[in-house]
Structures are given as structure tokens and as C-alpha cells.
Write an enzyme that holds these catalytic residues in place. Structure first.
Site, PDB file in Angstrom:
ATOM      1  CB  CYS A  71      -0.891   0.188   1.200  1.00 43.94           C
ATOM      2  SG  CYS A  71      -2.051   1.521   1.211  1.00 43.94           S
ATOM      3  CB  CYS A  77      -3.799   5.438   6.835  1.00 50.02           C
ATOM      4  SG  CYS A  77      -3.916   3.459   6.940  1.00 50.02           S
ATOM      5  CB  CYS A  80      -1.688  -2.704   6.733  1.00 54.59           C
ATOM      6  SG  CYS A  80      -3.557  -2.660   6.185  1.00 54.59           S
ATOM      7  CB  CYS A 157      -8.351   0.402   1.405  1.00 56.55           C
ATOM      8  SG  CYS A 157      -7.532  -0.194   3.102  1.00 56.55           S
ATOM      9  CD  GLN A 277     -16.249 -11.497  14.860  1.00 56.59           C
ATOM     10  OE1 GLN A 277     -15.606 -10.644  14.752  1.00 56.59           O
ATOM     11  NE2 GLN A 277     -16.576 -12.046  16.209  1.00 56.59           N
ATOM     12  CE1 TYR A 303     -21.343  -7.059  26.882  1.00 61.88           C
ATOM     13  CE2 TYR A 303     -20.419  -9.251  27.085  1.00 61.88           C
ATOM     14  CZ  TYR A 303     -20.781  -8.087  27.639  1.00 61.88           C
ATOM     15  OH  TYR A 303     -20.207  -7.796  28.894  1.00 61.88           O
ATOM     16  CD  GLU A 324     -26.356  -6.276  20.894  1.00 62.52           C
ATOM     17  OE1 GLU A 324     -26.203  -5.059  21.073  1.00 62.52           O
ATOM     18  OE2 GLU A 324     -25.624  -7.215  20.772  1.00 62.52           O
ATOM     19  CG  ASP A 401     -18.274 -11.729  20.501  1.00 56.41           C
ATOM     20  OD1 ASP A 401     -17.222 -11.171  20.571  1.00 56.41           O
ATOM     21  OD2 ASP A 401     -18.807 -11.991  19.271  1.00 56.41           O
ATOM     22  CB  CYS A 428     -11.719  -7.947  19.188  1.00 58.81           C
ATOM     23  SG  CYS A 428     -12.693  -6.705  20.319  1.00 58.81           S
TER      24      CYS A 428
END
Length: 472
Positions: A71, A77, A80, A157, A277, A303, A324, A401, A428
Site C-alpha cells: 500500500c 494511515c 496495516c 484500500c 465480524q 453481547y 444485546e 463476545d 477482540c
């Protein structure tokens, strides 16, 4: 070492965010994009009491083979960070990251399995969230520069497929041709703030976030999207807050062809508030891991988002509860139940997991004070059949989650008090995962830790931790 000094330093390891770490004058120096086992020329940008920050000027030499970043915006940015690293090295880095953080918080070594890879390492993201700004008087979209609110404009991107490139072109052309104003953080004036979109199951869901009540020229954007996408919806999200929150509280549907999409064999609707996801390929692998781990008569999916995993859990248990806090997501989850004819097994509860889970656990254990049936009836969007759940007292499995911040203490305590046979924690952020496991291991033992590479070429990692109830 002084501010703005240019120093040649050895990068001895990587930090949790993928940044290189050097030791200079007994101080830890963080250098984003600097490869491990390399010698780099760096410039000192900040000096604190225990650490310093620096920018990478040049990689002088490296013991590892370095890839050429794919990239042009690499280092610009906030995306990555690991493009220079081979994919196998990325997977190893993420496994070690999880293992090191678990050891840091739990003070014991926990076996962490090799990271499950993504079959694709570019064009894998199904959601894009762009800032809107002005450059030389023209409307642009892009990502914030790392550690700033300066926009790096993009026309494409490499983490997204062609749908995103096409959307960016359509949106920026529309905004410029119609001279739509752009929000300014300093003055709080201007209309366009963010462009958010998700592409799932062949459907594009576009949300334009504005600092106002309407967009006069929105019909022209609708027509442009119709000319390029067969299946899409368009929303306006009103956000007049002076903060960094993206979506506002009010959502206006501009256009929707109302076509359902099919994901993992499940028919569903998708709204701007739907959690999903971001990597479809790895999501399937991750959900299969969860499904393999859980069993019992009752499963609680905390969640639960729009209920994709909740629906699959219905194949594993007699009764499933989804919890939720986002109303639109619960509405989507109820639609999934209706479209897939599984209302009898699933109850989707609207509310904060920190409030709902302790009450639900007490109810399922027969310790309810008699008020829960009334409480749950008020917090479900479809009719709740309380007779179905009387005297269950069955085996319980809990799936957690949570968002990046992890679980509230009340949630963790409810899990500990539940006596659930299995707890499956989908995370995450390995930092909050490790912190929360420190509470759960009071009553549970960790039987499996499996990282998943949902985010190739970045330092992020998703992890599934499986816990079982300690005997005695």
C-alpha cells in the site's frame, strides 16, 4: 537522548501494537513500523519518564526478510502496521502476543495454540468506516493519520474488495458535484462527517453520517448507487455531538430494496447498527470453534448482536438466550428467528448484559425473586412465553463476545456465580481478555486458547478462550 535526536538503534522486540521496541539509555523507545531484529535510523518525538516515542526514518539492516509494503499509504494511515512482515511471522507474532499478555495478567504460562490463518490476506474486510474531509477545496474520504485527526485521503484500500472502491468514487463524485459541505471539528459547522458501509451476502448497506437533519441532494446519491449496485440500502445517521462517536442516535432510511441476505445458511436483514465480524472467511472458522466447545440444555449468548451465532447455537441446545443492548440489532435477531422458523428455541433480550445476565442466571437457577418474568417481558420485542422456562435447572453454557473494553465486573461475577459448565469467551483485545480471565479462573480452568487472524496485516488478533467448571 533529546527531542528530535536522530539515532541508530537496534529493535529488539515488538510491542503489543506491532511497534518496534529499542532500549536507549535504559529507556524503552517505541518505534511504529520498525521490524524486529533490525537496525534502524529513528527520530525521537517524545520523551516521558519511563519511555520515549520515535518515528522510523530508515531500516539500515535486518536479520529477517522484509516484504515491500503493498500500500502506498503504509506508515501514513492508522491501518496495516505489519505489511513488511511475512504472513507466517504475523501469525507467530499474534500467538506470542496473546501468550505474553496472559502471562502478564495471570502470572502463569497458558498454552496458546497456533493462530488460525485467514485464507485471504487482502480484500477481506466487509465493513469500511471513512472520515470525510476537504483537500484543496474538494471533498475526500479516508482514514486518520496514526495518532492524529489528519485525514489520509484514499480512492481505494487493499483490505477491501472492489465494492469499496466503487462506493468511494460514487460518494466523492456526488459530494463534489452537489457542493455538499463537510463538517469541521473546530467550528462544528458543515454537514458530512462519516461514510460507513458494510457489504455482506451480496448486499451493500451505506450510511452517511451528518451534522444536521437532512441532505437535500440525497436522492441523487440514491440514483448513482442504483446504477452501480443491484442490492443496497442507504441510510442517514444524524450525529450533532462534538465528539469522536461515529453513528448518531437517529437513523433515517432513505432507500432499501428489502432483500434478505443469506449468511452461513441463515436468512437475515442487515442494518447500520448490526454487529458483524469483519472477515467472513475467518468468522466461519471462529464460530465453528465456539459451536464445538459449547454443550448443555441452555446456552446464553451475551453481547449477541444481530443473532447470527445465536441462531447457530440453537442447533446445540434446547433453549438459547441472546442478550444485546442495541434495539435495532435485537429487531434483526428476531427477524432471523422468524425467517428461519426457530422462535421456539431462542429468546432475544434487549438490554445491558451487565444488568440482564445476573438476573437471568438467578432465574435459570431457580433463585429468582419472582420479578424476572415481568422484567424479561418488558425487555423482549416479541411475546415471551414464561411457562416454557419454568424449572429448567439444566446445564448452562455461556458465550461472551464483548466489545473491545471487555466485560463489566457484574457480568464476570454473574458468570462465576452461574456454575455454567462451559464458558466460551470471544475477544477482540487480548489485554481485556487476560484481565477478565483473571476473574473467571477463580471458578474455571482454561482448557483452550485459540487465536484467529481476523485482521491480516494489522497487529489486531481475535481469540477464543474455552473454560470449564473446576471440580469440587
Amino acid at each position: 537522548m533529546k527531542l528530535n535526536d536522530v539515532i541508530t538503534a537496534d529493535i529488539i522486540r515488538l510491542g503489543d501494537g506491532g511497534e518496534g521496541i529499542a532500549i536507549i539509555e535504559n529507556k524503552v523507545v517505541f518505534v511504529p513500523f520498525a521490524p524486529v531484529h533490525s537496525t534502524c535510523k529513528i527520530a525521537i518525538t517524545k520523551i516521558a519518564k519511563k519511555y520515549a516515542n520515535a518515528t522510523l526514518i530508515e531500516v539500515v539492516s535486518s536479520k529477517n526478510e522484509l516484504l515491500t509494503p503493498f500500500c502506498a499509504n503504509f506508515t501514513k494511515c492508522g491501518g496495516c502496521d505489519l505489511q513488511y512482515m511475512s504472513y507466517n511471522e504475523q501469525l507467530t507474532f499474534k500467538r506470542n502476543k496473546v501468550a505474553n499478555l496472559l502471562y502478564k495478567f495471570l502470572h502463569e504460562k497458558v498454552k496458546v495454540l497456533p493462530t488460525i490463518s485467514s485464507d485471504i490476506t487482502t480484500k477481506y474486510r466487509n465493513k469500511i468506516q471513512l472520515q470525510i474531509g476537504l483537500v484543496n477545496g474538494r471533498v475526500v474520504v479516508g482514514f486518520y493519520n496514526k495518532s492524529s485527526h489528519d485525514i489520509v485521503p484514499i480512492s481505494r484500500c487493499d483490505l477491501y474488495d472492489e465494492w469499496a472502491t466503487k462506493l468511494i468514487e460514487i460518494f466523492t463524485s456526488w459530494a463534489n458535484e452537489n457542493k455538499v459541505t463537510v463538517y469541521n471539528e473546530k467550528s462544528s459547522k458543515g454537514l458530512l462527517r462519516n461514510l460507513v458501509s458494510r457489504y455482506v451476502g451480496g448486499k451493500l448497506v451505506v450510511t452517511v453520517v451528518i451534522n444536521g437533519d437532512k441532505v437535500k441532494q440525497i436522492d441523487k446519491l440514491t440514483e448513482s448507487l442504483k446504477s452501480n449496485f443491484d442490492n443496497f440500502s442507504l441510510y442517514i445517521s444524524i450525529n450533532k455531538r462534538k465528539n469522536s462517536q461515529i453513528l448518531g442516535d437517529k437513523l433515517i432510511k432513505v432507500y432499501d430494496n428489502n432483500d434478505l441476505v443469506e449468511v452461513d445458511g441463515i436468512k437475515l436483514e442487515i442494518s447500520p447498527y448490526s454487529f458483524f465480524q469483519v472477515n467472513d472467511n475467518v468468522r466461519v472458522k471462529l464460530y465453528n470453534e465456539v459451536l464445538k466447545a459449547v454443550n448443555g440444555k441452555i446456552i446464553i449468548d451475551a453481547y449477541s448482536g444481530i443473532g447470527v451465532l445465536t441462531t447457530q447455537l440453537a442447533n446445540k441446545a434446547e433453549n438459547v438466550f441472546g442478550i444485546e443492548i442495541v434495539k435495532e440489532a435485537v429487531e434483526n435477531a428476531d427477524v432471523i428467528c422468524n425467517n428461519n422458523k426457530i422462535y421456539g428455541q431462542i429468546t432475544n433480550i434487549l438490554g445491558d448484559t451487565a444488568i440482564i445476565l445476573p438476573k437471568l442466571v438467578s432465574y435459570l437457577k431457580g433463585e429468582d425473586d419472582g420479578k424476572f418474568e415481568s422484567f424479561i417481558t418488558q425487555n423482549t420485542l416479541v411475546e415471551f412465553d414464561s411457562n416454557k422456562y419454568k424449572n429448567l435447572n439444566g446445564d448452562i453454557s455461556i458465550v461472551l463476545d464483548p466489545p473491545r473494553k471487555g466485560c463489566d465486573m457484574s457480568v464476570l461475577q454473574a458468570v462465576v456465580d452461574s456454575g455454567a459448565n462451559q464458558v466460551v469467551y470471544v475477544s477482540c483485545d487480548p489485554v481485556t481478555l487476560s484481565r477478565d480471565l483473571g476473574v473467571l479462573i477463580k471458578r474455571y480452568q482454561i482448557t483452550k486458547v485459540q487465536p484467529f487472524d481476523l485482521f491480516p496485516n494489522t497487529a489486531h488478533v481475535e481469540t477464543v478462550a474455552v473454560l470449564t467448571l473446576k471440580k469440587g
